[in-house]
Design a protein around this motif. Structure first.
Motif, mmCIF file in Angstrom:
data_model
loop_
_atom_site.group_PDB
_atom_site.id
_atom_site.type_symbol
_atom_site.label_atom_id
_atom_site.label_comp_id
_atom_site.label_asym_id
_atom_site.label_seq_id
_atom_site.Cartn_x
_atom_site.Cartn_y
_atom_site.Cartn_z
ATOM 1 N N THR A 35 0.839 -1.190 0.000
ATOM 2 C CA THR A 35 0.000 0.000 0.000
ATOM 3 C C THR A 35 0.874 1.240 0.000
ATOM 4 O O THR A 35 1.792 1.359 0.812
ATOM 5 C CB THR A 35 -0.913 -0.002 1.256
ATOM 6 O OG1 THR A 35 -1.665 -1.221 1.269
ATOM 7 C CG2 THR A 35 -1.850 1.182 1.276
ATOM 8 N N THR A 36 0.593 2.141 -0.917
ATOM 9 C CA THR A 36 1.309 3.412 -0.982
ATOM 10 C C THR A 36 0.408 4.498 -0.425
ATOM 11 O O THR A 36 -0.774 4.293 -0.193
ATOM 12 C CB THR A 36 1.712 3.745 -2.427
ATOM 13 O OG1 THR A 36 0.531 3.790 -3.231
ATOM 14 C CG2 THR A 36 2.684 2.714 -2.976
ATOM 15 N N GLY A 37 0.991 5.671 -0.224
ATOM 16 C CA GLY A 37 0.220 6.777 0.307
ATOM 17 C C GLY A 37 0.534 8.069 -0.412
ATOM 18 O O GLY A 37 1.553 8.189 -1.103
ATOM 19 N N ALA A 38 -0.339 9.023 -0.234
ATOM 20 C CA ALA A 38 -0.166 10.341 -0.833
ATOM 21 C C ALA A 38 0.558 11.251 0.146
ATOM 22 O O ALA A 38 0.590 11.003 1.349
ATOM 23 C CB ALA A 38 -1.525 10.930 -1.184
ATOM 24 N N GLY A 39 1.112 12.304 -0.400
ATOM 25 C CA GLY A 39 1.766 13.305 0.435
ATOM 26 C C GLY A 39 2.474 14.300 -0.450
ATOM 27 O O GLY A 39 2.642 14.058 -1.649
ATOM 28 N N PRO A 40 2.887 15.401 0.132
ATOM 29 C CA PRO A 40 3.613 16.403 -0.650
ATOM 30 C C PRO A 40 4.854 15.803 -1.303
ATOM 31 O O PRO A 40 5.465 14.871 -0.763
ATOM 32 C CB PRO A 40 4.009 17.454 0.387
ATOM 33 C CG PRO A 40 3.065 17.246 1.531
ATOM 34 C CD PRO A 40 2.732 15.778 1.531
ATOM 35 N N ALA A 41 5.219 16.314 -2.449
ATOM 36 C CA ALA A 41 6.402 15.818 -3.173
ATOM 37 C C ALA A 41 7.607 15.775 -2.244
ATOM 38 O O ALA A 41 7.907 16.756 -1.558
ATOM 39 C CB ALA A 41 6.684 16.711 -4.372
ATOM 40 N N GLY A 42 8.253 14.627 -2.205
ATOM 41 C CA GLY A 42 9.458 14.467 -1.405
ATOM 42 C C GLY A 42 9.231 14.182 0.068
ATOM 43 O O GLY A 42 10.190 13.960 0.806
ATOM 44 N N ASP A 43 7.983 14.177 0.540
ATOM 45 C CA ASP A 43 7.704 13.961 1.965
ATOM 46 C C ASP A 43 7.441 12.477 2.218
ATOM 47 O O ASP A 43 6.298 12.018 2.203
ATOM 48 C CB ASP A 43 6.520 14.819 2.397
ATOM 49 C CG ASP A 43 6.345 14.857 3.913
ATOM 50 O OD1 ASP A 43 6.860 13.945 4.606
ATOM 51 O OD2 ASP A 43 5.672 15.789 4.397
ATOM 52 N N ILE A 44 8.506 11.742 2.453
ATOM 53 C CA ILE A 44 8.410 10.297 2.641
ATOM 54 C C ILE A 44 7.639 9.938 3.907
ATOM 55 O O ILE A 44 6.909 8.944 3.942
ATOM 56 C CB ILE A 44 9.814 9.638 2.602
ATOM 57 C CG1 ILE A 44 9.697 8.130 2.377
ATOM 58 C CG2 ILE A 44 10.620 9.988 3.837
ATOM 59 C CD1 ILE A 44 11.028 7.460 2.038
ATOM 60 N N ALA A 45 7.754 10.763 4.954
ATOM 61 C CA ALA A 45 7.018 10.503 6.195
ATOM 62 C C ALA A 45 5.516 10.639 5.963
ATOM 63 O O ALA A 45 4.733 9.825 6.455
ATOM 64 C CB ALA A 45 7.488 11.442 7.303
ATOM 65 N N ASP A 50 0.224 8.085 5.381
ATOM 66 C CA ASP A 50 -0.996 7.858 4.613
ATOM 67 C C ASP A 50 -1.131 6.389 4.203
ATOM 68 O O ASP A 50 -2.238 5.845 4.208
ATOM 69 C CB ASP A 50 -1.040 8.767 3.380
ATOM 70 C CG ASP A 50 -2.417 8.778 2.730
ATOM 71 O OD1 ASP A 50 -3.424 8.974 3.460
ATOM 72 O OD2 ASP A 50 -2.502 8.566 1.516
ATOM 73 N N ALA A 51 -0.028 5.737 3.889
ATOM 74 C CA ALA A 51 -0.078 4.306 3.569
ATOM 75 C C ALA A 51 -0.596 3.519 4.774
ATOM 76 O O ALA A 51 -1.451 2.637 4.632
ATOM 77 C CB ALA A 51 1.298 3.804 3.143
ATOM 78 N N LEU A 52 -0.117 3.853 5.960
ATOM 79 C CA LEU A 52 -0.573 3.158 7.163
ATOM 80 C C LEU A 52 -2.031 3.482 7.471
ATOM 81 O O LEU A 52 -2.771 2.623 7.966
ATOM 82 C CB LEU A 52 0.337 3.486 8.341
ATOM 83 C CG LEU A 52 1.719 2.836 8.238
ATOM 84 C CD1 LEU A 52 2.681 3.431 9.255
ATOM 85 C CD2 LEU A 52 1.629 1.324 8.396
ATOM 86 N N ARG A 53 -2.479 4.685 7.151
ATOM 87 C CA ARG A 53 -3.901 5.035 7.315
ATOM 88 C C ARG A 53 -4.746 4.162 6.392
ATOM 89 O O ARG A 53 -5.778 3.625 6.793
ATOM 90 C CB ARG A 53 -4.116 6.519 6.987
ATOM 91 C CG ARG A 53 -5.575 6.967 7.139
ATOM 92 C CD ARG A 53 -5.798 8.370 6.589
ATOM 93 N NE ARG A 53 -5.596 8.445 5.151
ATOM 94 C CZ ARG A 53 -6.499 8.093 4.234
ATOM 95 N NH1 ARG A 53 -7.677 7.631 4.598
ATOM 96 N NH2 ARG A 53 -6.235 8.199 2.947
ATOM 97 N N ARG A 54 -4.288 3.989 5.166
ATOM 98 C CA ARG A 54 -5.028 3.157 4.207
ATOM 99 C C ARG A 54 -5.020 1.685 4.636
ATOM 100 O O ARG A 54 -6.011 0.967 4.457
ATOM 101 C CB ARG A 54 -4.425 3.308 2.818
ATOM 102 C CG ARG A 54 -4.642 4.704 2.248
ATOM 103 C CD ARG A 54 -3.881 4.910 0.960
ATOM 104 N NE ARG A 54 -3.913 6.305 0.559
ATOM 105 C CZ ARG A 54 -3.941 6.711 -0.689
ATOM 106 N NH1 ARG A 54 -3.922 5.844 -1.683
ATOM 107 N NH2 ARG A 54 -3.969 7.997 -0.971
#
Length: 144
Positions: A35-45, A50-54
């Motif tokens: 599962t991947t997640g969304a976030g601002p460009a370059g913000d791996i945290a 978001d991946a863990l939320r999903r």
């Protein structure tokens, strides 16, 4: 297909294109796909959060919770940033402390994605989660 097999879908186009489910529950075992997640460009945290939320949503749909997670696998495209991802994992799981693996991969399915996480859970109660979340939990409103 096993009679007690429950498939969970997130509605992602990738699921039908690749032929997989976001999560599968068979008996007491729940497996959540990468599962991947969304976030601002370059913000791996932010992507990890978001991946863990999903993942948490998929677990709930399968009758489970973060408290039932026994194993996670974390794939990141830049291992030098492992501490950022690890800090999010520690925050979310707290005292649950699942067995975990983190490895660097050359790339994920799209270039902007930097982290992908899988989770496996074991649910003792057939009605749903029996394990309380005693440490970590995603803050409400985390991610999108």
């Amino acid at each position: 297909m096993a009679a007690n097999r429950k498939l969970v879908s997130s509605g992602s186009d990738f699921e039908s294109a690749v032929g997989y489910s976001r999560a599968v529950r068979v008996g007491a075992h729940v497996a959540v796909a990468g599962t991947t997640g969304a976030g601002p460009a370059g913000d791996i945290a932010a992507q990890a959060r978001d991946a863990l939320r999903r993942i948490e949503i998929a677990l709930h749909q399968a009758g489970s919770s973060l408290g039932d997670v026994v194993r996670t696998r974390i794939f990141i495209t830049d291992i030098s940033r492992w501490r950022e991802v690890g800090a999010v994992h520690a925050e979310v799981f707290g005292q649950i402390r699942p067995a975990s693996t983190m490895v660097e991969v050359a790339a994920l399915i799209t270039a902007e994605l930097m982290v992908e996480i899988e989770a496996d859970a074991y649910v003792e109660s057939p009605e749903g989660s029996a394990a309380p979340v005693t440490g970590g939990k995603l803050p409400s409103g985390a991610g999108r």
